[in-house]
Design a protein around this motif. Structure first.
Motif, PDB file in Angstrom:
ATOM      1  N   ASN A   1      -3.794  11.099  -1.355  1.00 23.75           N
ATOM      2  CA  ASN A   1      -3.919   9.679  -1.058  1.00 23.75           C
ATOM      3  C   ASN A   1      -2.766   9.208  -0.179  1.00 23.75           C
ATOM      4  O   ASN A   1      -1.600   9.566  -0.395  1.00 23.75           O
ATOM      5  N   ALA A   2      -3.087   8.374   0.805  1.00 25.11           N
ATOM      6  CA  ALA A   2      -2.075   7.896   1.748  1.00 25.11           C
ATOM      7  C   ALA A   2      -0.973   7.088   1.066  1.00 25.11           C
ATOM      8  O   ALA A   2       0.149   7.012   1.572  1.00 25.11           O
ATOM      9  N   LEU A   3      -1.264   6.487  -0.068  1.00 26.95           N
ATOM     10  CA  LEU A   3      -0.288   5.631  -0.742  1.00 26.95           C
ATOM     11  C   LEU A   3       0.882   6.405  -1.337  1.00 26.95           C
ATOM     12  O   LEU A   3       1.925   5.824  -1.642  1.00 26.95           O
ATOM     13  N   LEU A   4       0.708   7.737  -1.510  1.00 27.94           N
ATOM     14  CA  LEU A   4       1.739   8.548  -2.158  1.00 27.94           C
ATOM     15  C   LEU A   4       2.357   9.573  -1.217  1.00 27.94           C
ATOM     16  O   LEU A   4       3.155  10.407  -1.664  1.00 27.94           O
ATOM     17  N   GLN A   5       2.034   9.526   0.055  1.00 24.14           N
ATOM     18  CA  GLN A   5       2.526  10.544   0.968  1.00 24.14           C
ATOM     19  C   GLN A   5       4.024  10.361   1.268  1.00 24.14           C
ATOM     20  O   GLN A   5       4.556   9.254   1.192  1.00 24.14           O
ATOM     21  N   PRO A   6       4.711  11.440   1.592  1.00 31.16           N
ATOM     22  CA  PRO A   6       6.160  11.351   1.832  1.00 31.16           C
ATOM     23  C   PRO A   6       6.563  10.373   2.933  1.00 31.16           C
ATOM     24  O   PRO A   6       7.571   9.685   2.799  1.00 31.16           O
ATOM     25  N   ALA A   7       5.779  10.293   4.020  1.00 32.74           N
ATOM     26  CA  ALA A   7       6.189   9.440   5.143  1.00 32.74           C
ATOM     27  C   ALA A   7       6.211   7.952   4.781  1.00 32.74           C
ATOM     28  O   ALA A   7       7.204   7.267   5.049  1.00 32.74           O
TER      29      ALA A   7
ATOM     30  N   ASN B   1       0.818  -1.210   0.000  1.00 32.10           N
ATOM     31  CA  ASN B   1       0.000   0.000   0.000  1.00 32.10           C
ATOM     32  C   ASN B   1       0.854   1.263   0.000  1.00 32.10           C
ATOM     33  O   ASN B   1       0.559   2.239   0.708  1.00 32.10           O
ATOM     34  N   VAL B   2       1.918   1.231  -0.802  1.00 29.44           N
ATOM     35  CA  VAL B   2       2.726   2.427  -1.016  1.00 29.44           C
ATOM     36  C   VAL B   2       3.216   2.411  -2.458  1.00 29.44           C
ATOM     37  O   VAL B   2       3.663   1.380  -2.966  1.00 29.44           O
ATOM     38  N   VAL B   3       3.070   3.544  -3.129  1.00 30.26           N
ATOM     39  CA  VAL B   3       3.630   3.752  -4.460  1.00 30.26           C
ATOM     40  C   VAL B   3       5.012   4.364  -4.238  1.00 30.26           C
ATOM     41  O   VAL B   3       5.112   5.506  -3.792  1.00 30.26           O
ATOM     42  N   PRO B   4       6.092   3.639  -4.527  1.00 27.29           N
ATOM     43  CA  PRO B   4       7.418   4.098  -4.103  1.00 27.29           C
ATOM     44  C   PRO B   4       7.820   5.473  -4.652  1.00 27.29           C
ATOM     45  O   PRO B   4       8.414   6.284  -3.945  1.00 27.29           O
ATOM     46  N   THR B   5       7.512   5.743  -5.932  1.00 24.89           N
ATOM     47  CA  THR B   5       7.888   7.022  -6.552  1.00 24.89           C
ATOM     48  C   THR B   5       6.776   7.447  -7.519  1.00 24.89           C
ATOM     49  O   THR B   5       5.903   6.654  -7.880  1.00 24.89           O
ATOM     50  N   ASP B   6       6.849   8.677  -7.976  1.00 26.67           N
ATOM     51  CA  ASP B   6       5.871   9.155  -8.953  1.00 26.67           C
ATOM     52  C   ASP B   6       5.949   8.363 -10.254  1.00 26.67           C
ATOM     53  O   ASP B   6       4.969   8.315 -11.008  1.00 26.67           O
TER      54      ASP B   6
END
Length: 263
Positions: free
Chosen positions: A172-178, A155-160
């Protein structure tokens, strides 16, 4: 793992294992992975389709809960040997999100990370806490020196570059910096992202929402990952995504991702 033998480890967010049993069995029948990590089972352990999977050669280790979450590790030809169920660090956390087993000389960690939406809020805070505990546990697995594969829906998109467009997902939480930083911290520990290593310039999408015609438009994102410890990474032969499964009737909104390791 026997010398000279190739072993395929796959991960698949099945999005309700009972509802998707036909596409799941069709995929297993065609590709026959040695180990499969499943996420989002959405059923109690007593309702898991053990017999249907056993009929095609798979034994299952399951950690689940009624209606939500749930993870399983399947092994072709023999039952996985349980090492751990649940992450250490928070005894109060009862959500079925992490399962760990030994299969043919490998340690397999199957994870279903919290989504974290909406953010900010308690769900996002839980996501970050869970990710922090996961990273601490991953560090202990690295320190063990064993060949390890940590596979699942992160549930994380590593980079744009790992998503078709960012415009609609800025909150969206999946693209946030943290969470992105937490994922990068895993790579900094020494884990290898198998899909990124296989295709460093062209992202291998693993998820296409049911909304807004995203599958036909190939408007996807990469949120399912297979991370390899150094001893596993030296054995990597290839990795990929079985995209065609996403197009099957009644399929999950994810496609299975996999990596092949030589013996």
């Amino acid at each position: 793992m026997a010398p000279g033998r190739t072993m395929r480890i796959a991960t698949y967010n099945v999005n309700d294992v009972r509802k998707r049993i036909n596409p799941l069995r069709a995929w297993l029948d065609v590709t026959a992975p040695d180990v499969v990590c499943l996420q989002e089972l959405k059923c109690a352990e007593s309702a898991f389709p053990y017999d249907a999977l056993r009929a095609i050669g798979y034994e299952a280790l399951v950690m689940s809960q009624k209606s939500w979450n749930g993870v399983a590790i399947l092994a072709n030809g023999g039952k996985p040997i349980e090492i751990r169920r649940g992450l250490p660090g928070d005894p109060a956390d009862k959500e079925a999100r992490y399962l760990e087993a030994a299969v043919n000389g490998l340690v397999i960690g199957c994870c279903y990370m919290p989504n974290g939406n909406p953010q900010p809020g308690p769900k996002f805070a839980y996501k970050l806490d869970w990710f922090s505990r996961f990273n601490r546990h991953a560090a202990t697995l690295l320190a063990s020196g064993h060949p390890v594969v940590l596979a699942g829906d992160y549930n994380v998109v590593p980079t744009d570059a790992d998503i078709y467009a960012t415009r609609s997902f800025k909150d969206n939480a999946l693209l946030q910096p943290a969470p992105r930083a937490a994922y990068q911290a895993l790579l900094d520990q020494g884990w290898t992202d198998a899909l990124q290593r296989q295709s460093p310039k062209q992202p291998l999408y693993t998820f296409w929402s049911y909304l807004r015609n995203r599958w036909p438009r190939d408007a996807g994102m990469r949120i399912d990952h297979l991370l390899l410890s150094p001893k596993a990474a030296t054995r990597m032969q290839c990795a990929g995504v079985d995209r065609a499964v996403r197009g099957l009737d009644g399929a999950s909104d994810h496609a299975p991702a996999w990596v092949e390791l030589r013996g």
